[in-house]
Write a protein that holds these residues in place. Structure first.
Motif, PDB file in Angstrom:
ATOM      1  N   THR A  92      44.677  34.924  37.825  1.00  0.00           N
ATOM      2  CA  THR A  92      43.856  34.738  36.821  1.00  0.00           C
ATOM      3  C   THR A  92      42.388  35.010  37.183  1.00  0.00           C
ATOM      4  N   PHE A  93      41.554  35.653  36.125  1.00  0.00           N
ATOM      5  CA  PHE A  93      40.260  35.642  36.427  1.00  0.00           C
ATOM      6  C   PHE A  93      39.578  35.203  35.141  1.00  0.00           C
ATOM      7  N   VAL A  94      38.715  34.258  35.877  1.00  0.00           N
ATOM      8  CA  VAL A  94      37.747  33.430  34.837  1.00  0.00           C
ATOM      9  C   VAL A  94      36.324  33.865  35.186  1.00  0.00           C
ATOM     10  N   LEU A  95      35.807  34.455  34.022  1.00  0.00           N
ATOM     11  CA  LEU A  95      34.413  34.913  33.773  1.00  0.00           C
ATOM     12  C   LEU A  95      33.513  33.844  33.002  1.00  0.00           C
ATOM     13  N   ALA A  96      32.565  33.363  33.750  1.00  0.00           N
ATOM     14  CA  ALA A  96      31.899  32.369  33.194  1.00  0.00           C
ATOM     15  C   ALA A  96      30.519  32.878  33.559  1.00  0.00           C
ATOM     16  N   GLY A  97      29.784  33.645  32.537  1.00  0.00           N
ATOM     17  CA  GLY A  97      28.521  33.927  32.726  1.00  0.00           C
ATOM     18  C   GLY A  97      28.242  34.974  33.812  1.00  0.00           C
ATOM     19  N   GLN A  98      27.685  34.563  34.826  1.00  0.00           N
ATOM     20  CA  GLN A  98      27.219  35.563  35.767  1.00  0.00           C
ATOM     21  C   GLN A  98      28.264  35.192  37.007  1.00  0.00           C
ATOM     22  N   ARG A  99      29.117  34.373  36.944  1.00  0.00           N
ATOM     23  CA  ARG A  99      30.032  33.878  37.735  1.00  0.00           C
ATOM     24  C   ARG A  99      31.392  34.245  37.574  1.00  0.00           C
ATOM     25  N   LEU A 100      32.190  34.632  38.764  1.00  0.00           N
ATOM     26  CA  LEU A 100      33.650  35.076  38.605  1.00  0.00           C
ATOM     27  C   LEU A 100      34.384  34.170  39.458  1.00  0.00           C
ATOM     28  N   VAL A 101      35.772  33.804  39.027  1.00  0.00           N
ATOM     29  CA  VAL A 101      36.316  32.976  39.857  1.00  0.00           C
ATOM     30  C   VAL A 101      37.869  33.771  39.699  1.00  0.00           C
ATOM     31  N   THR A 102      38.578  33.959  40.785  1.00  0.00           N
ATOM     32  CA  THR A 102      39.853  34.567  40.748  1.00  0.00           C
ATOM     33  C   THR A 102      40.789  33.479  41.334  1.00  0.00           C
ATOM     34  N   ILE A 103      41.856  32.968  40.680  1.00  0.00           N
ATOM     35  CA  ILE A 103      42.931  32.266  41.233  1.00  0.00           C
ATOM     36  C   ILE A 103      44.227  32.819  41.344  1.00  0.00           C
ATOM     37  N   ARG A 104      44.745  33.036  42.626  1.00  0.00           N
ATOM     38  CA  ARG A 104      45.962  33.762  42.981  1.00  0.00           C
ATOM     39  C   ARG A 104      46.838  33.076  43.906  1.00  0.00           C
ATOM     40  N   TYR A 105      48.172  33.121  44.065  1.00  0.00           N
ATOM     41  CA  TYR A 105      48.826  32.806  44.950  1.00  0.00           C
ATOM     42  C   TYR A 105      49.826  33.805  45.795  1.00  0.00           C
ATOM     43  N   HIS A 106      49.157  34.997  45.902  1.00  0.00           N
ATOM     44  CA  HIS A 106      49.749  36.064  46.853  1.00  0.00           C
ATOM     45  C   HIS A 106      48.493  36.937  47.051  1.00  0.00           C
ATOM     46  N   GLU A 107      48.891  37.958  47.672  1.00  0.00           N
ATOM     47  CA  GLU A 107      47.685  38.659  48.191  1.00  0.00           C
ATOM     48  C   GLU A 107      47.899  40.248  47.862  1.00  0.00           C
ATOM     49  N   PRO A 108      47.536  40.546  46.699  1.00  0.00           N
ATOM     50  CA  PRO A 108      47.423  42.065  46.152  1.00  0.00           C
ATOM     51  C   PRO A 108      46.395  42.735  47.222  1.00  0.00           C
ATOM     52  N   ARG A 109      46.627  44.010  47.579  1.00  0.00           N
ATOM     53  CA  ARG A 109      45.793  44.716  48.617  1.00  0.00           C
ATOM     54  C   ARG A 109      44.530  44.932  48.053  1.00  0.00           C
ATOM     55  N   ALA A 110      44.246  44.925  46.782  1.00  0.00           N
ATOM     56  CA  ALA A 110      42.765  45.219  46.074  1.00  0.00           C
ATOM     57  C   ALA A 110      41.762  44.106  46.560  1.00  0.00           C
ATOM     58  N   ILE A 131      31.308  42.547  39.063  1.00  0.00           N
ATOM     59  CA  ILE A 131      32.205  42.325  40.113  1.00  0.00           C
ATOM     60  C   ILE A 131      33.717  42.521  39.618  1.00  0.00           C
ATOM     61  N   LEU A 132      33.845  41.864  38.235  1.00  0.00           N
ATOM     62  CA  LEU A 132      35.279  41.900  37.707  1.00  0.00           C
ATOM     63  C   LEU A 132      35.849  43.253  37.282  1.00  0.00           C
ATOM     64  N   ALA A 133      35.028  44.152  36.942  1.00  0.00           N
ATOM     65  CA  ALA A 133      35.028  45.613  36.594  1.00  0.00           C
ATOM     66  C   ALA A 133      35.345  46.273  38.032  1.00  0.00           C
ATOM     67  N   GLY A 134      34.457  46.061  38.705  1.00  0.00           N
ATOM     68  CA  GLY A 134      34.957  46.823  40.165  1.00  0.00           C
ATOM     69  C   GLY A 134      36.458  46.549  40.635  1.00  0.00           C
ATOM     70  N   LEU A 135      36.675  45.195  40.675  1.00  0.00           N
ATOM     71  CA  LEU A 135      37.877  44.675  41.200  1.00  0.00           C
ATOM     72  C   LEU A 135      38.908  45.165  40.327  1.00  0.00           C
ATOM     73  N   LEU A 136      38.833  45.111  39.248  1.00  0.00           N
ATOM     74  CA  LEU A 136      39.882  45.850  38.262  1.00  0.00           C
ATOM     75  C   LEU A 136      40.151  47.269  38.352  1.00  0.00           C
ATOM     76  N   GLU A 137      39.171  47.993  38.861  1.00  0.00           N
ATOM     77  CA  GLU A 137      38.966  49.288  39.010  1.00  0.00           C
ATOM     78  C   GLU A 137      39.950  49.356  40.362  1.00  0.00           C
ATOM     79  N   ALA A 138      39.757  48.727  41.233  1.00  0.00           N
ATOM     80  CA  ALA A 138      40.323  48.891  42.737  1.00  0.00           C
ATOM     81  C   ALA A 138      41.880  48.568  42.384  1.00  0.00           C
ATOM     82  N   ILE A 139      42.325  47.642  41.601  1.00  0.00           N
ATOM     83  CA  ILE A 139      43.656  47.236  41.363  1.00  0.00           C
ATOM     84  C   ILE A 139      44.320  48.396  40.602  1.00  0.00           C
ATOM     85  N   VAL A 140      43.576  49.088  39.605  1.00  0.00           N
ATOM     86  CA  VAL A 140      44.381  50.156  39.046  1.00  0.00           C
ATOM     87  C   VAL A 140      44.253  51.386  39.840  1.00  0.00           C
TER      88      VAL A 140
END
Length: 324
Positions: A92-110, A131-140
């Motif tokens: 889960t990606f939570v975008l709150a203004g200038q802040r980003l929170v990611t919640i996960r229960y495993h470890e994708p390499r990105a 940061i979210l855009a860069g993280l999603l690009e790394a995932i893709v």
């Protein structure tokens, strides 16, 4: 565990103490968080974060939604995708203004490679949206690498099917057994990647309508649009690989059927070839008192010759017709 990142000279830097740097933190990455850690981040965001059970719900309304101006986006991502049986779980990606929170229960390499790259070089990660855009690009990019590896392995399987080097039937049977297992594993992996790409495609469409920092609005929209195109392109490639794997499965089953038919054909021809000699032997094996050939000097050699000729005749006929 909470991994907290701050921005220094357009680079991400991991800080040890989240509470001590909470005013500077722009990205909080929660990995299998405890209840206390969730409470800490909720107090920092000013809004609740989804639980693991809520993240695993498949309804779109439960995965992509806005609450009090905060954007919640959940995608299914693979971990250990180099294996044929990756771990699939929601992130889960939570975008709150200038802040980003990611919640996960495993470890994708990105989630390991992206912070390392963003720490070494200025990648323009200055706020939660970038940061979210860069993280999603790394995932893709990671999913693209996985699909490329699957494509190479599928090509190797194709060569093993259509350019088999083994000539012994027993070894070919073992090879086909291995190929069926390999094809099944690749189909399972591609199915997982297709599912992940589908969730990312929905996420990118939702993100395109999210609130973006006016300063980077044009750049962010372009990045999100490019991201969406990349996801669609990878989805098409995954569909192609899935179709090719299905073709290879059908081809392998066809090869196995041909091998079985060849074996049955050999037995059928052998049965027909030995049927006339068996008939001759049966005739001269009858216990009648009056059989002209029983006391004939050349009766035994004649019977043997007749059996040989009756066997050669069907064999020659089959060869002449091209059935052998």
């Amino acid at each position: 565990m909470i991994k907290a990142f701050v921005v220094e000279q357009e680079r991400l830097r991991l800080v040890d103490d989240f509470s001590a740097n909470r005013d500077r933190v722009v990205w909080a990455d929660l990995l299998t968080p405890s209840r206390d850690e969730e409470d800490l981040v909720e107090d920092w965001l000013g809004i609740g974060v989804p639980s693991r059970e809520e993240m695993e719900e498949i309804e779109i309304s439960s995965r992509l939604y806005v609450e009090e101006g905060v954007y919640f986006m959940t995608a299914t991502l693979p971990a250990h995708a180099d294996d044929d049986n990756p771990v699939m779980a929601p992130v889960t990606f939570v975008l709150a203004g200038q802040r980003l929170v990611t919640i996960r229960y495993h470890e994708p390499r990105a989630f390991t490679t992206f912070p390392q790259r963003a720490e070494k070089a200025a990648t323009g990660c200055t706020a939660g949206d970038t940061i979210l855009a860069g993280l999603l690009e790394a995932i893709v990019d990671r999913l693209a690498d996985v699909l490329e590896g699957v494509g190479n392995e599928v090509e190797s399987i194709s060569n093993s099917i259509f350019y088999a080097r083994e000539t012994k039937a027993s070894k070919r049977d073992r090879d086909f057994h291995k190929l069926l297992k390999a094809i099944g594993r690749k189909e399972g992996l591609v199915s997982h990647i297709r599912n992940s790409l589908m969730t990312l495609q929905r996420l990118s469409g939702f993100l395109a309508n999210a609130t973006i920092t006016p300063k980077n609005a044009k750049d962010m929209r372009a990045r999100v649009k490019t991201l969406s195109r990349d996801v669609i392109s990878l989805s098409d490639h995954a569909d192609f690989l899935s179709q090719k794997i299905t073709f290879l499965l059908d081809a392998t089953l066809g090869m196995i059927s041909i091998e079985q038919n060849a074996i049955i054909k050999i037995f059928s021809v052998a049965a027909v070839v030995f049927l006339p000699p068996t008939l001759v032997a049966s005739v001269y094996g009858m216990n009648f008192d009056f059989m002209p050939e029983l006391k004939w000097l050349y009766g035994y050699p004649m019977a043997l010759a007749l059996m040989v000729v009756s066997a050669i005749g069907p064999f020659w006929f089959f060869r002449h017709r091209g059935w052998l």
